[in-house]
Design a protein around this motif. Structure first.
Motif, PDB file in Angstrom:
ATOM      1  N   SER A  48       0.805  -1.219   0.000  1.00  0.00           N
ATOM      2  CA  SER A  48       0.000   0.000   0.000  1.00  0.00           C
ATOM      3  C   SER A  48       0.839   1.272   0.000  1.00  0.00           C
ATOM      4  O   SER A  48       0.315   2.354   0.232  1.00  0.00           O
ATOM      5  CB  SER A  48      -0.925   0.008   1.223  1.00  0.00           C
ATOM      6  OG  SER A  48      -1.812  -1.071   1.162  1.00  0.00           O
ATOM      7  N   PHE A  49       2.123   1.151  -0.239  1.00  0.00           N
ATOM      8  CA  PHE A  49       2.988   2.320  -0.253  1.00  0.00           C
ATOM      9  C   PHE A  49       3.414   2.638  -1.674  1.00  0.00           C
ATOM     10  O   PHE A  49       3.612   1.741  -2.494  1.00  0.00           O
ATOM     11  CB  PHE A  49       4.224   2.099   0.625  1.00  0.00           C
ATOM     12  CG  PHE A  49       3.915   2.134   2.088  1.00  0.00           C
ATOM     13  CD1 PHE A  49       3.902   3.337   2.773  1.00  0.00           C
ATOM     14  CD2 PHE A  49       3.601   0.985   2.771  1.00  0.00           C
ATOM     15  CE1 PHE A  49       3.596   3.378   4.123  1.00  0.00           C
ATOM     16  CE2 PHE A  49       3.294   1.004   4.117  1.00  0.00           C
ATOM     17  CZ  PHE A  49       3.291   2.210   4.800  1.00  0.00           C
ATOM     18  N   GLY A  50       3.511   3.917  -1.954  1.00  0.00           N
ATOM     19  CA  GLY A  50       3.969   4.352  -3.265  1.00  0.00           C
ATOM     20  C   GLY A  50       4.299   5.828  -3.221  1.00  0.00           C
ATOM     21  O   GLY A  50       3.799   6.576  -2.374  1.00  0.00           O
ATOM     22  N   ILE A  51       5.127   6.247  -4.153  1.00  0.00           N
ATOM     23  CA  ILE A  51       5.531   7.649  -4.212  1.00  0.00           C
ATOM     24  C   ILE A  51       4.426   8.432  -4.915  1.00  0.00           C
ATOM     25  O   ILE A  51       3.984   8.052  -6.003  1.00  0.00           O
ATOM     26  CB  ILE A  51       6.868   7.782  -4.966  1.00  0.00           C
ATOM     27  CG1 ILE A  51       7.953   7.012  -4.203  1.00  0.00           C
ATOM     28  CG2 ILE A  51       7.250   9.243  -5.142  1.00  0.00           C
ATOM     29  CD1 ILE A  51       9.268   6.907  -4.931  1.00  0.00           C
ATOM     30  N   PRO A  52       3.971   9.524  -4.305  1.00  0.00           N
ATOM     31  CA  PRO A  52       2.942  10.335  -4.974  1.00  0.00           C
ATOM     32  C   PRO A  52       3.535  11.028  -6.206  1.00  0.00           C
ATOM     33  O   PRO A  52       4.696  11.438  -6.209  1.00  0.00           O
ATOM     34  CB  PRO A  52       2.538  11.346  -3.898  1.00  0.00           C
ATOM     35  CG  PRO A  52       3.664  11.387  -2.938  1.00  0.00           C
ATOM     36  CD  PRO A  52       4.338  10.057  -2.997  1.00  0.00           C
ATOM     37  N   ILE A  53       2.727  11.150  -7.235  1.00  0.00           N
ATOM     38  CA  ILE A  53       3.195  11.731  -8.494  1.00  0.00           C
ATOM     39  C   ILE A  53       3.253  13.256  -8.416  1.00  0.00           C
ATOM     40  O   ILE A  53       4.198  13.877  -8.890  1.00  0.00           O
ATOM     41  CB  ILE A  53       2.292  11.267  -9.657  1.00  0.00           C
ATOM     42  CG1 ILE A  53       2.391   9.741  -9.792  1.00  0.00           C
ATOM     43  CG2 ILE A  53       2.685  11.953 -10.960  1.00  0.00           C
ATOM     44  CD1 ILE A  53       1.383   9.141 -10.726  1.00  0.00           C
TER      45      ILE A  53
END
Length: 186
Positions: A48-53
């Motif tokens: 559920s983790f990711g770098i925001p664009i």
């Protein structure tokens, strides 16, 4: 008159001691009170983790994650503060007393807090308790430890809120304060 063979109508077991009843009630209240937090498995799921664009996507994640995980975030920040006070016994004692106040006013309440007939919002309680906790602890001569712990706590909470995706959260408009218009959250 004999009563052999009859079923007694009252319980013959001795009444439970008040201490055991009190402990049982406190355990149930702790389970119910901490039940308002989100599961740690949901909060820390690596998928559920990711770098925001974009910056707006990051801000949207913060606006959704902070209310959604507010109890978890408060627990994390208080744990960081506790760990920073391990080498300051007076500050630690004061902190433990303040934790009792946190438990009573925020974590273990099952009804809204009323003050002079007005319902006090949980966000106001968190802000006031945070300021009060930091102010009282600053009086115990552990200023550097406390300020560093608060800064680390804020960084940890904001970093999690920015990098935790919100698509898989079961959002409740009352919890987040957001109204969804059929679109997916960032």
């Amino acid at each position: 008159m004999t009563t052999y063979g009859t079923i007694p109508t009252t319980s013959s077991s001795p009444p439970s001691t008040p201490n055991l009843v009190y402990i049982s009630r406190v355990k149930n209240k702790v389970r119910a009170g901490l039940g308002t937090r989100q599961p740690w498995k949901t909060m820390l799921d690596p998928r559920s983790f990711g770098i925001p664009i974009t910056l707006s996507q990051a801000m949207s994640r913060v606006r959704i994650n902070v209310p959604y995980f507010r109890v978890n975030y408060a627990m994390v920040a208080l744990l960081i503060l506790f760990l920073s006070l391990l080498w300051h016994p007076i500050s630690l004692i004061v902190f433990l007393l303040l934790m009792a106040l946190w438990l009573f006013l925020y974590f273990l309440r099952d009804q809204p807090l009323l003050l002079y007939g007005h319902v006090i919002d949980d966000r106001i309680i968190v802000v006031v308790m945070t300021i009060f906790t930091v102010a009282v602890l600053l009086l115990t001569d552990a200023t550097v430890n406390i300020l560093v712990a608060v800064a680390v706590g804020v960084v940890v909470v904001v970093a999690h809120a920015v990098f935790r995706k919100t698509e898989d959260l079961f959002l409740d408009e009352e919890v987040t304060g957001l109204v969804h218009n059929g679109g997916a959250a960032a």
